[in-house]
Scaffold this motif. Structure first.
Motif, PDB file in Angstrom:
ATOM      1  N   LEU A 538       0.830  -1.197   0.000  1.00  0.00           N
ATOM      2  CA  LEU A 538       0.000   0.000   0.000  1.00  0.00           C
ATOM      3  C   LEU A 538       0.869   1.254   0.000  1.00  0.00           C
ATOM      4  CD1 LEU A 538      -3.010   0.879   0.153  1.00  0.00           C
ATOM      5  CD2 LEU A 538      -2.720   1.045   2.633  1.00  0.00           C
ATOM      6  N   LYS A 539       0.468   2.210  -0.847  1.00  0.00           N
ATOM      7  CA  LYS A 539       1.179   3.487  -0.902  1.00  0.00           C
ATOM      8  C   LYS A 539       0.533   4.455   0.080  1.00  0.00           C
ATOM      9  CE  LYS A 539       2.640   3.026  -5.716  1.00  0.00           C
ATOM     10  NZ  LYS A 539       2.598   3.618  -7.083  1.00  0.00           N
ATOM     11  N   ILE A 540       1.249   4.754   1.168  1.00  0.00           N
ATOM     12  CA  ILE A 540       0.746   5.666   2.185  1.00  0.00           C
ATOM     13  C   ILE A 540       0.943   7.101   1.707  1.00  0.00           C
ATOM     14  CG2 ILE A 540       0.874   6.346   4.595  1.00  0.00           C
ATOM     15  CD1 ILE A 540      -0.037   3.465   4.110  1.00  0.00           C
ATOM     16  N   PRO A 541      -0.090   7.963   1.789  1.00  0.00           N
ATOM     17  CA  PRO A 541       0.052   9.350   1.307  1.00  0.00           C
ATOM     18  C   PRO A 541       1.220  10.096   1.923  1.00  0.00           C
ATOM     19  CG  PRO A 541      -2.244   8.830   1.771  1.00  0.00           C
ATOM     20  CD  PRO A 541      -1.444   7.675   2.267  1.00  0.00           C
ATOM     21  N   SER A 542       1.468   9.872   3.226  1.00  0.00           N
ATOM     22  CA  SER A 542       2.530  10.623   3.904  1.00  0.00           C
ATOM     23  C   SER A 542       3.911   9.994   3.693  1.00  0.00           C
ATOM     24  CB  SER A 542       2.225  10.694   5.399  1.00  0.00           C
ATOM     25  OG  SER A 542       2.165   9.382   5.936  1.00  0.00           O
ATOM     26  N   GLY A 543       3.920   8.787   3.122  1.00  0.00           N
ATOM     27  CA  GLY A 543       5.196   8.108   2.912  1.00  0.00           C
ATOM     28  C   GLY A 543       5.693   7.362   4.129  1.00  0.00           C
ATOM     29  N   THR A 544       4.937   7.352   5.221  1.00  0.00           N
ATOM     30  CA  THR A 544       5.342   6.686   6.452  1.00  0.00           C
ATOM     31  C   THR A 544       5.297   5.172   6.288  1.00  0.00           C
ATOM     32  OG1 THR A 544       4.377   8.518   7.691  1.00  0.00           O
ATOM     33  CG2 THR A 544       4.872   6.505   8.917  1.00  0.00           C
ATOM     34  N   LYS A 545       6.270   4.492   6.803  1.00  0.00           N
ATOM     35  CA  LYS A 545       6.293   3.046   6.765  1.00  0.00           C
ATOM     36  C   LYS A 545       5.581   2.510   7.998  1.00  0.00           C
ATOM     37  CE  LYS A 545      10.538   2.512   4.063  1.00  0.00           C
ATOM     38  NZ  LYS A 545      11.888   1.917   4.017  1.00  0.00           N
ATOM     39  N   VAL A 546       4.528   1.770   7.766  1.00  0.00           N
ATOM     40  CA  VAL A 546       3.757   1.207   8.877  1.00  0.00           C
ATOM     41  C   VAL A 546       3.663  -0.290   8.687  1.00  0.00           C
ATOM     42  CG1 VAL A 546       2.422   3.306   9.245  1.00  0.00           C
ATOM     43  CG2 VAL A 546       1.575   1.560   7.667  1.00  0.00           C
ATOM     44  N   ASP A 547       3.301  -0.963   9.759  1.00  0.00           N
ATOM     45  CA  ASP A 547       3.129  -2.401   9.709  1.00  0.00           C
ATOM     46  C   ASP A 547       1.955  -2.776  10.619  1.00  0.00           C
ATOM     47  OD1 ASP A 547       3.617  -5.016   8.959  1.00  0.00           O
ATOM     48  OD2 ASP A 547       5.797  -4.782   9.157  1.00  0.00           O
ATOM     49  N   VAL A 548       1.603  -4.051  10.609  1.00  0.00           N
ATOM     50  CA  VAL A 548       0.485  -4.507  11.426  1.00  0.00           C
ATOM     51  C   VAL A 548       0.898  -5.726  12.218  1.00  0.00           C
ATOM     52  CG1 VAL A 548      -1.316  -3.637   9.891  1.00  0.00           C
ATOM     53  CG2 VAL A 548      -0.373  -5.918   9.491  1.00  0.00           C
ATOM     54  N   ARG A 549       0.255  -5.878  13.349  1.00  0.00           N
ATOM     55  CA  ARG A 549       0.373  -7.125  14.094  1.00  0.00           C
ATOM     56  C   ARG A 549      -1.041  -7.603  14.398  1.00  0.00           C
ATOM     57  NH1 ARG A 549       3.146  -5.127  19.781  1.00  0.00           N
ATOM     58  NH2 ARG A 549       1.492  -3.702  20.476  1.00  0.00           N
ATOM     59  N   ILE A 550      -1.261  -8.879  14.132  1.00  0.00           N
ATOM     60  CA  ILE A 550      -2.618  -9.416  14.112  1.00  0.00           C
ATOM     61  C   ILE A 550      -2.703 -10.596  15.062  1.00  0.00           C
ATOM     62  CG2 ILE A 550      -4.396 -10.471  12.650  1.00  0.00           C
ATOM     63  CD1 ILE A 550      -3.180  -9.028  10.276  1.00  0.00           C
ATOM     64  N   GLY A 551      -3.849 -10.706  15.728  1.00  0.00           N
ATOM     65  CA  GLY A 551      -4.124 -11.843  16.595  1.00  0.00           C
ATOM     66  C   GLY A 551      -5.543 -12.321  16.377  1.00  0.00           C
ATOM     67  N   ALA A 552      -5.754 -13.650  16.514  1.00  0.00           N
ATOM     68  CA  ALA A 552      -7.079 -14.221  16.297  1.00  0.00           C
ATOM     69  C   ALA A 552      -7.316 -15.354  17.273  1.00  0.00           C
ATOM     70  CB  ALA A 552      -7.223 -14.713  14.858  1.00  0.00           C
ATOM     71  N   GLU A 587       3.640  -9.959  16.868  1.00  0.00           N
ATOM     72  CA  GLU A 587       4.779  -9.193  16.394  1.00  0.00           C
ATOM     73  C   GLU A 587       4.441  -8.599  15.029  1.00  0.00           C
ATOM     74  OE1 GLU A 587       8.269 -11.564  16.374  1.00  0.00           O
ATOM     75  OE2 GLU A 587       8.202 -11.982  18.544  1.00  0.00           O
ATOM     76  N   PRO A 588       5.161  -7.548  14.597  1.00  0.00           N
ATOM     77  CA  PRO A 588       4.865  -6.915  13.318  1.00  0.00           C
ATOM     78  C   PRO A 588       4.900  -7.895  12.153  1.00  0.00           C
ATOM     79  CG  PRO A 588       6.308  -5.531  14.593  1.00  0.00           C
ATOM     80  CD  PRO A 588       6.205  -6.819  15.353  1.00  0.00           C
ATOM     81  N   ALA A 589       3.941  -7.758  11.271  1.00  0.00           N
ATOM     82  CA  ALA A 589       3.823  -8.551  10.039  1.00  0.00           C
ATOM     83  C   ALA A 589       3.551 -10.023  10.324  1.00  0.00           C
ATOM     84  CB  ALA A 589       5.060  -8.404   9.161  1.00  0.00           C
ATOM     85  N   MET A 590       3.051 -10.337  11.531  1.00  0.00           N
ATOM     86  CA  MET A 590       2.784 -11.724  11.899  1.00  0.00           C
ATOM     87  C   MET A 590       1.311 -11.884  12.267  1.00  0.00           C
ATOM     88  SD  MET A 590       5.768 -13.028  11.488  1.00  0.00           S
ATOM     89  CE  MET A 590       5.753 -14.599  12.305  1.00  0.00           C
ATOM     90  N   VAL A 591       0.806 -13.107  12.013  1.00  0.00           N
ATOM     91  CA  VAL A 591      -0.568 -13.468  12.381  1.00  0.00           C
ATOM     92  C   VAL A 591      -0.480 -14.479  13.516  1.00  0.00           C
ATOM     93  CG1 VAL A 591      -2.737 -14.462  11.602  1.00  0.00           C
ATOM     94  CG2 VAL A 591      -1.384 -13.070  10.031  1.00  0.00           C
ATOM     95  N   HIS A 592      -0.873 -14.047  14.712  1.00  0.00           N
ATOM     96  CA  HIS A 592      -0.746 -14.819  15.939  1.00  0.00           C
ATOM     97  C   HIS A 592      -2.089 -15.472  16.244  1.00  0.00           C
ATOM     98  CE1 HIS A 592       0.479 -14.859  20.455  1.00  0.00           C
ATOM     99  NE2 HIS A 592       0.821 -15.992  19.840  1.00  0.00           N
TER     100      HIS A 592
END
Length: 640
Positions: A538-552, A587-592
């Motif tokens: 995804l191209k973020i408008p501000s150019g900021t590098k972000v990530d996600v951490r997911i749990g289910a 953890e970032p970029a991981m599906v827990h």
């Protein structure tokens, strides 16, 4: 079609089947209208889609549903006083059948966009009649039969039986599909036949001497006499003045100088004119064709005498007019004339005479048509109606203008109403699931929406990688979250996952509620893995590098609508808390995922890596796992 037909369907479906069935009907037929306006027009296919949906819901046939809708319309229009018109049409059911087209013609005053069918009787006896039904609407044959059944029983106390003799399809002159169905109607018609026999016996006793057709054409100065080939064999004296030459009309086909305006949807044939003898016909005198014929005669004369056509003039109504000015339709005295009347069969000469008079809406139209008051039928009320109409014309014009303006405004308002309703639905469905919102619309209590689910899968996702300390940072955060969460919203729809809410940088979603789904765990993990992929691309408008951490986590929950001003569909239970802990310990970029979720996933579809025992706040030590798709590269993530 006009909204009154659909109003009748809505009213009687709600009355006989209940509000719940009507709501199911709207959902299954995908009808975007929930309220119908009497004088607003709607697409014709709405009726058939509603009938199909009702047939599926009630386990009946489509024909039965359409006939039910036809009966509903007859029962419904009594609210508008139209039942009085049906009762006043004739003493017998056969009289009504013979005058259906006339009734439709009268209704066009109130419903100008009405596309009514045409019907006429071909054979009649003591046991019923043969009725021919013609319509450019497809699929409305059973609807018409339902109307006939209801009218016969309700207004004439008759038991009606119908059967189809023949069905044909044709193409009209304007390219539309025309359905022609010939019915045999069986009902007790003995009284009608006895009355007809008595009338014929009276006519036989009255033995009048024959009289000349010329007298008939003098009494009806605009009449037209036709033979079976529809060739003009006689015309009224005033029509001769309009044409300018009697010989020009005699022996010519009717279609050359006349155009059929009403009844609509039929061809100008001897058969139609004979069987529709009780229906008012409207024929337009084509003055342009008469002018062309005059010009052709002049050109022929000029060639014979070698004269210049430009100096020749034609005398019309005592005035000399050049042939070139005749070519202009706007020339005063040369507008087409509309004749309205009845076709009568003359058995003595095997011909049909069109007994008619000009249609004059205003006294100011007389000069444009080249007519005068003394041209109108002396034995009718034409003169009085024209003069009376002229006196009240200004008031009527004002009333019609206001009515037209109001109708236009009303139509615009209904269009805006539909648009805002769709927007309101979209907003409501973004806050509350559609099935739950539809249940609340029917008047159910919010408490009735509270429901427990044995097992669902809950997912939490958190944006990580930045902190906001200033106003500029906060604006950047909002812009970034909007881009990321908008992307996530599209993924939820693709995987049949319900987005519950967003709180700050946390995104919550559930699968398996409110719509139950056996593949809830699989859908959640598929969506989570796609979220990880998209966040990197995804191209973020501000150019900021972000990530996600997911749990289910998977387990039982309770869900229901909470709140009044901003109601939300919320989920409660230990499953929600555990899923939140899976996310916070990820953890970032991981599906827990937890062990219950892992057990619900197909082994061949994913690569599950045991993370080991993890201390979860409020839960103690738990065995948890990392989930990857089947193209996972172990070397790329060897540090985990």
């Amino acid at each position: 079609m006009y909204g009154m037909l659909l109003e009748s369907v809505q009213h009687f479906v709600q009355l006989e089947y209940g509000e719940d069935v009507w709501q199911k009907l709207l959902i299954e037929s995908e009808c975007k209208y929930t309220v119908f306006s009497t004088h607003q027009t709607y697409p014709d296919n709405i009726m058939s889609t509603l009938a199909t949906a009702l047939a599926n819901i009630t386990s009946t046939s489509l024909d039965d549903s359409m006939m039910f809708f036809g009966r509903c319309f007859v029962r419904f229009f009594s609210n508008y006083g139209y039942d009085v018109i049906i009762k006043a049409t004739g003493r017998y059911f056969a009289d009504f059948l013979s005058n259906i087209d006339n009734l439709h013609s009268q209704f066009r005053v109130s419903y100008p966009k009405m596309k009514s069918p045409s019907m006429y009787i071909t054979d009649i006896d003591e046991d019923g009649c043969v009725l021919v039904y013609r319509s450019t609407r497809q699929g409305f044959t059973q609807y018409m039969r339902g109307q006939l059944y209801q009218i016969a029983s309700e207004f004439f106390n008759l038991k009606l039986e119908t059967s189809v003799i023949e069905t044909t399809n044709k193409i009209t002159s304007d390219g539309r599909d025309l359905t022609i169905v010939t019915f045999r109607l069986n009902f007790d018609n003995s009284q009608y036949m006895c009355n007809k026999k008595a009338e014929q016996a009276t006519q036989i006793k009255c033995d009048f001497p024959p009289f000349s057709c010329c007298l008939l054409l003098e009494l009806f100065p605009f009449a037209v006499l036709l033979d079976p080939a529809l060739t003009i064999i006689g015309v009224g004296e005033k029509l001769v003045e309009v044409a300018g030459d009697k010989e020009k009309l005699l022996g010519q086909p009717l279609s050359k100088y006349f155009k059929l305006r009403s009844p609509k949807g039929i061809l100008m044939t001897w058969k139609n004119m004979y069987y529709l003898k009780s229906v008012n016909f409207e024929l337009e005198v084509l003055r342009t064709e008469l002018i062309k014929s005059t010009l052709e005669d002049l050109e022929q004369d000029s060639q014979d005498t070698c004269d210049n056509l430009s100096v020749r003039e034609i005398e019309i109504d005592g005035k000399s007019i050049s042939p070139y000015s005749l070519r202009r339709d706007s020339q005063p005295g040369l507008r087409n004339i509309l004749l309205k009347g009845q076709m009568k069969y003359l058995s003595d000469i095997n011909g049909i005479i069109f007994l008619c008079s000009p249609v004059i809406n205003d006294i100011s139209e007389l000069p444009d048509q080249g007519l005068y008051l003394n041209d109108l039928n002396p034995h009718g009320l034409s003169k009085e109606m024209v003069l009376t109409g002229w006196q009240s014309n200004s008031k009527l014009h004002l009333m019609f203008d206001k009515a037209e303006q109001r109708a236009t405004e009303l139509e615009k308002n209904y269009t805006l109403l539909d648009m805002w309703k769709r927007r309101g639905d979209e907003l409501l469905y973004s806050m509350i699931p559609k099935p739950v919102a539809d249940s609340l619309r029917t008047g159910n209590s919010p408490l009735s929406t509270c429901k427990s689910f044995d097992i669902v899968t809950v997912m939490f996702c958190e944006l990580v990688g930045f902190n906001s300390t200033t106003v500029e940072d906060a604006m950047e955060l909002v812009s970034t979250m909007n881009a990321v969460f908008s992307c996530f919203d599209s993924l939820m729809d693709a995987f049949n996952v319900y987005k519950v809410e967003t709180v700050g940088q946390i995104y919550m979603a559930v699968c398996g509620a409110p719509n139950k789904n056996e593949n809830h765990a699989r859908n959640i993990i598929d969506a989570a893995l796609e979220m990880v992929k998209h966040i990197r691309q995804l191209k973020i408008p501000s150019g900021t590098k972000v990530d996600v951490r997911i749990g289910a986590h998977s387990g039982p929950v309770v869900a229901g609508v909470v709140g009044i001003k901003v109601p939300r569909y919320c989920f409660f239970g230990d499953t929600v808390n555990t899923a939140s802990r899976m996310q916070s310990s990820s953890e970032p970029a991981m599906v827990h995922i937890s062990e219950p979720t892992k057990c619900l996933l197909p082994k061949e579809r994913y690569i599950i890596i045991n993370r080991g025992t993890v201390k979860i706040k409020g839960k103690g030590n738990m065995q948890t796992f990392w989930a990857f798709d089947n193209i996972y590269n172990g070397e790329e993530n060897s540090d985990t």
